[in-house]
Scaffold this motif. Structure first.
Motif, short mmCIF file in Angstrom:
data_model
loop_
_atom_site.label_atom_id
_atom_site.label_comp_id
_atom_site.label_asym_id
_atom_site.label_seq_id
_atom_site.Cartn_x
_atom_site.Cartn_y
_atom_site.Cartn_z
N GLN A 22 -86.04 23.07 -8.36
CA GLN A 22 -85.32 23.39 -9.59
C GLN A 22 -84.90 22.09 -10.26
O GLN A 22 -84.20 21.28 -9.66
CB GLN A 22 -84.09 24.24 -9.27
CG GLN A 22 -83.32 24.70 -10.48
CD GLN A 22 -84.11 25.70 -11.30
OE1 GLN A 22 -84.78 26.57 -10.77
NE2 GLN A 22 -84.03 25.57 -12.61
N ALA A 24 -83.08 19.56 -13.02
CA ALA A 24 -81.82 19.48 -13.76
C ALA A 24 -82.09 19.79 -15.23
O ALA A 24 -83.19 19.54 -15.74
CB ALA A 24 -81.23 18.08 -13.62
N GLU A 25 -81.12 20.34 -15.91
CA GLU A 25 -81.25 20.68 -17.33
C GLU A 25 -81.73 19.51 -18.18
O GLU A 25 -82.48 19.69 -19.13
CB GLU A 25 -79.91 21.17 -17.88
CG GLU A 25 -79.70 22.61 -18.16
CD GLU A 25 -80.87 23.50 -18.43
OE1 GLU A 25 -81.40 23.49 -19.56
OE2 GLU A 25 -81.24 24.27 -17.54
N ALA A 26 -81.30 18.31 -17.85
CA ALA A 26 -81.61 17.13 -18.67
C ALA A 26 -83.08 16.69 -18.59
O ALA A 26 -83.53 15.93 -19.42
CB ALA A 26 -80.71 15.96 -18.26
N LYS A 73 -88.29 24.13 -14.57
CA LYS A 73 -87.10 24.65 -15.26
C LYS A 73 -86.62 25.94 -14.59
O LYS A 73 -85.46 26.30 -14.70
CB LYS A 73 -87.39 24.92 -16.74
CG LYS A 73 -87.54 23.66 -17.56
CD LYS A 73 -86.20 22.98 -17.70
CE LYS A 73 -86.28 21.79 -18.63
NZ LYS A 73 -85.04 21.05 -18.65
N ASP A 74 -87.53 26.65 -13.91
CA ASP A 74 -87.17 27.88 -13.19
C ASP A 74 -88.05 27.95 -11.94
O ASP A 74 -89.16 28.49 -11.98
CB ASP A 74 -87.37 29.10 -14.08
CG ASP A 74 -86.89 30.39 -13.45
OD1 ASP A 74 -86.79 30.47 -12.20
OD2 ASP A 74 -86.61 31.34 -14.20
N ASP A 94 -94.48 25.07 -16.30
CA ASP A 94 -93.98 23.70 -16.45
C ASP A 94 -95.09 22.70 -16.76
O ASP A 94 -95.08 21.57 -16.27
CB ASP A 94 -93.19 23.27 -15.20
CG ASP A 94 -92.06 24.24 -14.91
OD1 ASP A 94 -91.16 24.34 -15.77
OD2 ASP A 94 -92.09 24.92 -13.87
N ARG A 103 -91.51 19.79 -10.21
CA ARG A 103 -90.17 20.12 -10.74
C ARG A 103 -90.34 21.20 -11.79
O ARG A 103 -91.28 21.17 -12.58
CB ARG A 103 -89.53 18.88 -11.35
CG ARG A 103 -89.16 17.91 -10.28
CD ARG A 103 -87.94 17.09 -10.64
NE ARG A 103 -87.49 16.45 -9.42
CZ ARG A 103 -87.63 15.16 -9.16
NH1 ARG A 103 -88.16 14.37 -10.04
NH2 ARG A 103 -87.22 14.67 -8.02
#
Length: 132
Positions: free
Chosen positions: A55, A57-59, A13-14, A115, A11
């Motif tokens: 991608q 999730a923001e959380a 963030k980008d 990441d 996973r």
């Protein structure tokens, strides 16, 4: 039962930027992108290992600093550890440890990927064990 590796799922963030790191820095080959107009997953082939880079999730927060439970690192074989180190420095990759002689016939470098993915690059040359 017969098990074999299918993929590793990361996973990010980008996801696109992470995939670009694996392609540009480590010679992976992008296989496909899912999602439109926003990319939800990029799939790359990293030396025969399929990576799904999703991608996040923001959380979802960042990983903890290694060492930690779960997947500790991804190991990739190289033919020339010294040339690899020169190339990593040229690309301004974060090098966690310089060339380490673990034992006769095994030399390693650890780098940080996107990441908080730790990556080990290793050169095996123990002819007695059939490694090159």
């Amino acid at each position: 039962m017969n098990y074999r590796c299918d993929h590793v799922h990361l996973r990010s963030k980008d996801a696109v930027a992470a995939a670009n790191f694996y392609v540009e820095t480590l010679g992976a080959r992008e296989i496909r992108r899912d999602g439109s107009p926003v990319v939800s997953r990029v799939t790359v082939d990293l030396g025969g290992l399929t990576l799904f880079i999703e991608q996040a999730a923001e959380a979802i927060g960042p990983s903890v600093e290694p060492p930690h439970l779960g997947i500790e690192h991804i190991g990739l074989a190289v033919d020339d550890i010294e040339a690899t180190m020169v190339e990593l420095r040229r690309r301004n990759v974060t090098i966690v440890s310089g060339i380490t002689d673990v034992r006769p016939g095994l030399r390693v470098i650890f780098i940080d990927g996107p990441d908080a993915v730790r990556i080990e690059l290793l050169q095996r040359s123990d002819v007695r064990l059939g490694f090159r």
